[in-house]
Design an enzyme around this catalytic site. Structure first.
Site, PDB file in Angstrom:
ATOM      1  N   MET A 752     -11.378  82.166  51.507  1.00  6.72           N
ATOM      2  CA  MET A 752     -10.231  82.920  51.997  1.00  6.72           C
ATOM      3  C   MET A 752      -8.921  82.163  51.759  1.00  6.72           C
ATOM      4  SD  MET A 752     -11.711  85.599  53.053  1.00  6.72           S
ATOM      5  CE  MET A 752     -10.431  86.427  53.981  1.00  6.72           C
ATOM      6  N   CYS A 753      -7.803  82.917  51.830  1.00  6.17           N
ATOM      7  CA  CYS A 753      -6.466  82.317  51.798  1.00  6.17           C
ATOM      8  C   CYS A 753      -6.223  81.583  53.109  1.00  6.17           C
ATOM      9  CB  CYS A 753      -5.397  83.392  51.630  1.00  6.17           C
ATOM     10  SG  CYS A 753      -5.434  84.299  50.073  1.00  6.17           S
ATOM     11  N   PRO A 754      -5.540  80.430  53.076  1.00  6.88           N
ATOM     12  CA  PRO A 754      -4.937  79.757  51.927  1.00  6.88           C
ATOM     13  C   PRO A 754      -5.811  78.654  51.337  1.00  6.88           C
ATOM     14  CG  PRO A 754      -4.111  78.760  53.901  1.00  6.88           C
ATOM     15  CD  PRO A 754      -5.089  79.802  54.348  1.00  6.88           C
TER      16      PRO A 754
END
Length: 815
Positions: A752-754
């Site tokens: 997932m981000c970041p």
């Protein structure tokens, strides 16, 4: 609207050059409405003319430029007329002494400009990359402690720079302020160029000059340019400084475009050398003395001077303070001219209706000299009121609902428009200001808070100047699972008087808890202060760490299902949401992850201490354990690691930090020190030992994250949308055709981000310039954010190609 005044509005023909300017604006509006010109093309043009877009589509904000805050009754009546006819019937006084009208149609803006021009008022250069409104102390000319009246000098600079070719396309906005006394009411240290009145021993007057101040997301206090500048150097100094800024300002990155960043890049001594070289050239074009404009703001005629009672206190004789006494105590000051007083009209959040403007215009004709000044505290200031007419004036103000006490004091909270109208607003700053009225009741705040201030901005841009207030707040949003909660970052200890100082960001509070948190802060101060110690000094002495510890309980947000009210902004009817800020903000996301995990660690520690105080040793130990885990996870974020288990967290932390000596030996092996706290170890002594370890571990990790965060914070500033209006970035095309070089693959599907961005960044750091990396990313946020963030880093994104349920992003290493 109030019944129109019997006063006839006096107008003058619009000068041909100004009329032509307005006609050009109207022609461009006509093209826009026909579709012959795009909104993006029209935007810089309307900003140059003081017309600003709102967050609501199809309407504009009109910013009326008021040099030094000075208006005549004639001009105020026209502004009231424009507010009522073409806006909402409300004017908003700003912290730059302008007046804004909201919800105006773009097709009406030309008419508004024409009407204003007929009475000598303009919107020109009130927005955009120009010299903004020149501000000055509202008491200039009547202040008991002033060195001299700075009004004509502020007006001279404003007139000189208005429509000046030098001022039409600067790298970014440029702000100038004038103050006449040591209290520096116009706050010169936070301006690009500040002039503070000075006088030599022989009586020669001039200015102490500072340069390079500013607030926003990267606040700076100005540098001293001249200890004493002669008056004849005023305009050449302005021209030279603006010229240097125009030549050297960053035109590629709006976040680095203000003059403070030019100074930061060059160093102040080099910047000053370049200024002096430019000044030497420009000064040759000036000959002789500075010619000052006439200021029509003299004393009205009195039959004889009126004796004052010498003060603004209560009625005395042991009687209870009446509403008039309270208002006089807080809103009236004596002028240096015997027999006259200045009365302040407190405008909550700077708002005044068109009917009230008309009433004020009548009042300044009847009770003063036909002039008024706006203040940087978003109020109005009636000068030259004969002392024996103050009570009668108050009665008229009360009748117009303008008689509130507490003007310019701590209860007179400054708040920007926030989400009411601003396209950049994140939170409802005005809503919070109204909620804080219970903490700071008008006219009833204890005298020990009389020197303090509260300022609230709806985002980091500091339009309410929250960085330089005793208590400053700026709005942010925070994701809480599937929901967002409105929050405020609390800044404490900012000041302009004495040694100017930017307030320290101390803690992030959910919007709902802000009033309770500030009430607690005030109680904590009163309980622990030294004799006579004001809040500002207490904050400085106590320090950020202790104050944050005291406020940690107010940072806790319950789950949405438990209390959804935390997920609504003040006065909001709908659940709080964050508008899409565009792609490419991965560095900011990483920074937020670090901050949230450190905050989680501090919250767990706080609860551990509470539990231990109640002899609940086992539960306290569990909280201490969780605090250590959260802190360890925080320092792993910049390493691109987001562990799934406790064991993985300890293992990765000890591998990267313990074994390498990046953290003190005491905290190198947390799994051994706090990883196995079985239920058999529940004595008070054991719990105290482990809590001490946890506290030390969290502090050590905070030091590590503060160092790590500096580069991320800088990157976040580079990636954020610039202050002011700018179009959101469109999906970027590949920088060039895919390379035929050998390619390294990095599979980040499911990451997932970041964290995906951080892992990509770390991988690129291990590669040589020119090498190619292919990153596999999921659809949605990863493909939206990571490529743009890499571009922001200066990397070359060669391709973004869809594959089976994911994307392949090809990047060539640069630098």
């Amino acid at each position: 609207m109030k019944t129109p005044s019997t006063h006839t509005i006096r107008t003058t023909p619009i000068p041909p050059e100004i009329l032509g300017e307005i006609e050009s604006f109207e022609e461009e509006v006509a093209k826009l409405l026909k579709g012959d010109v795009s909104l993006d093309m029209f935007r810089p043009f309307r900003l140059q003319h003081g017309i600003y877009g709102q967050r609501q589509p199809g309407v504009q904000m009109v910013r009326i430029k008021i040099p030094f805050g000075g208006l005549s009754s004639n001009q105020l009546r026209v502004i009231a007329e424009m507010a009522d006819r073409y806006a909402t019937g409300v004017g908003h006084v700003t912290t730059r002494q302008d007046i804004q009208l909201h919800y105006a149609r773009v097709e009406d803006c030309g008419t508004i400009m024409r009407r204003l021009a007929e009475v000598g008022v303009t919107t020109r250069e009130a927005c955009g990359n120009t010299v903004r409104n020149v501000t000055a102390c509202h008491l200039a000319g009547v202040c008991q402690g002033e060195v001299f009246d700075v009004t004509p000098y502020a007006k001279a600079v404003s007139a000189h720079l208005l429509r000046n070719p030098l001022n039409q396309s600067l790298p970014r906005k440029f702000k100038i302020a004038f103050s006449g006394c040591r209290h520096d009411c116009a706050m010169t240290p936070i301006h690009d160029l500040g002039f503070l009145a000075a006088k030599k021993e022989d009586g020669t007057i001039g200015f102490r000059v500072t340069a390079g101040g500013g607030l926003g997301s990267a606040p700076r206090i100005a540098f001293l340019l001249h200890e004493f500048m002669p008056m004849e150097d005023l305009l050449p100094t302005c021209d030279a400084l603006i010229k240097v800024f125009d030549n050297l300002g960053n035109r590629k990155n709006r976040n680095k475009a203000r003059m403070k960043f030019v100074i930061e890049k060059l160093g102040f001594e080099e910047f000053k050398r370049r200024f002096e070289a430019e000044y030497a050239l420009i000064r040759k074009g000036y000959n002789g003395k500075l010619h000052l404009p006439v200021i029509a703001d003299a004393a009205p005629q009195l039959i004889q001077p009126v004796r004052s009672n010498g003060g603004n206190g209560s009625g005395g004789n042991g009687h209870a303070e009446t509403p008039f006494d309270m208002w006089k105590r807080t809103n009236v000051v004596l002028q240096r001219q015997p027999g006259f007083a200045t009365a302040f009209i407190r405008l909550p959040m700077g708002d005044i209706t068109s009917a009230q403007m008309l009433e004020v215009a009548d009042l300044i004709d009847e009770y003063a000299n036909g002039n008024i000044r706006t203040t940087i505290q978003q109020n109005l200031c009636i000068r030259w009121v004969p002392a024996d007419k103050v009570r009668s004036l108050h009665e008229r103000l009360v009748a117009a609902n303008l008689g509130d006490p507490g003007a310019e004091l701590v209860e007179d909270i400054i708040a920007c428009p926030g989400t009411d109208t601003c396209g950049l607003g994140i939170t409802s700053s005005k809503g919070l200001a109204r909620a804080l009225a219970e903490v700071f009741p008008a006219g009833k705040v204890p005298a020990d808070l009389s020197q303090e201030s509260v300022k609230i901005s709806g985002c980091h841009n500091s339009c309410a100047q929250h960085h330089i207030s005793t208590i400053g707040l700026h709005g942010v949003g925070k994701r809480m699972g599937e929901h967002f909660a409105p929050h405020y970052e609390l800044h404490l200890g900012g000041r302009i008087d004495g040694v100017p100082k930017i307030g320290q960001m101390t803690v992030k509070l959910p919007a709902k808890n802000v009033p309770a948190a500030i009430s607690h802060l005030l109680g904590f101060w009163r309980q622990h202060r030294r004799e006579g110690e004001r809040l500002l000094d207490f904050i400085e002495r106590t320090g950020k760490a202790r104050l944050k510890e005291e406020l940690i309980p107010y940072t806790i947000v319950p789950p949405f299902e438990q209390d959804p009210s935390y997920y609504f902004d003040w006065e909001g009817e709908d659940e709080f949401v964050l508008e899409d800020l565009g792609p490419g903000e991965c560095a900011g996301g990483a920074l937020e992850m670090i901050e949230n995990r450190i905050l989680e660690a501090e919250q767990e520690l706080y609860q551990a201490r509470l539990l231990e105080g109640k002899a609940q040793h086992a539960t306290a130990l569990n909280k201490a354990y969780r605090a250590v885990l959260a802190a360890a996870k925080a320092v792993l974020v910049p390493e691109g690691i987001d562990p799934n288990t406790d064991a993985e967290t300890f293992s990765e932390f000890e591998r990267l930090f313990g074994a390498t000596g990046r953290i003190a030996k005491t905290y190198a092996a947390p799994s051994a020190d706090i990883g196995d706290l079985g239920p058999h170890n529940t004595t008070a002594a054991f719990a105290a030992e482990k809590l001490a370890f946890a506290k030390g571990f969290v502090e050590a990790c905070k030091v590590l994250t503060e160092d790590m965060s500096q580069s991320l914070k800088q990157k976040e500033l580079d990636e954020k949308q610039a202050t002011g209006e700018c179009a959101m970035p469109s999906p970027a095309a590949p920088d060039r055709e895919p390379s035929s070089k050998s390619v390294t693959t990095l599979d980040l599907r499911g990451v997932m981000c970041p964290i995906n961005y951080v892992k990509t960044k770390l991988k690129l750091e291990m590669m040589d310039e020119g090498e190619v990396l292919e990153v596999w990313l999921d659809a949605g946020e990863p493909i939206k954010n990571v490529p743009q963030s890499l571009r922001n880093d200066g990397q070359k994104v060669l391709a973004e190609l869809p594959a089976d349920n994911f994307f392949k992003v090809t990047v060539e290493k640069v630098g």
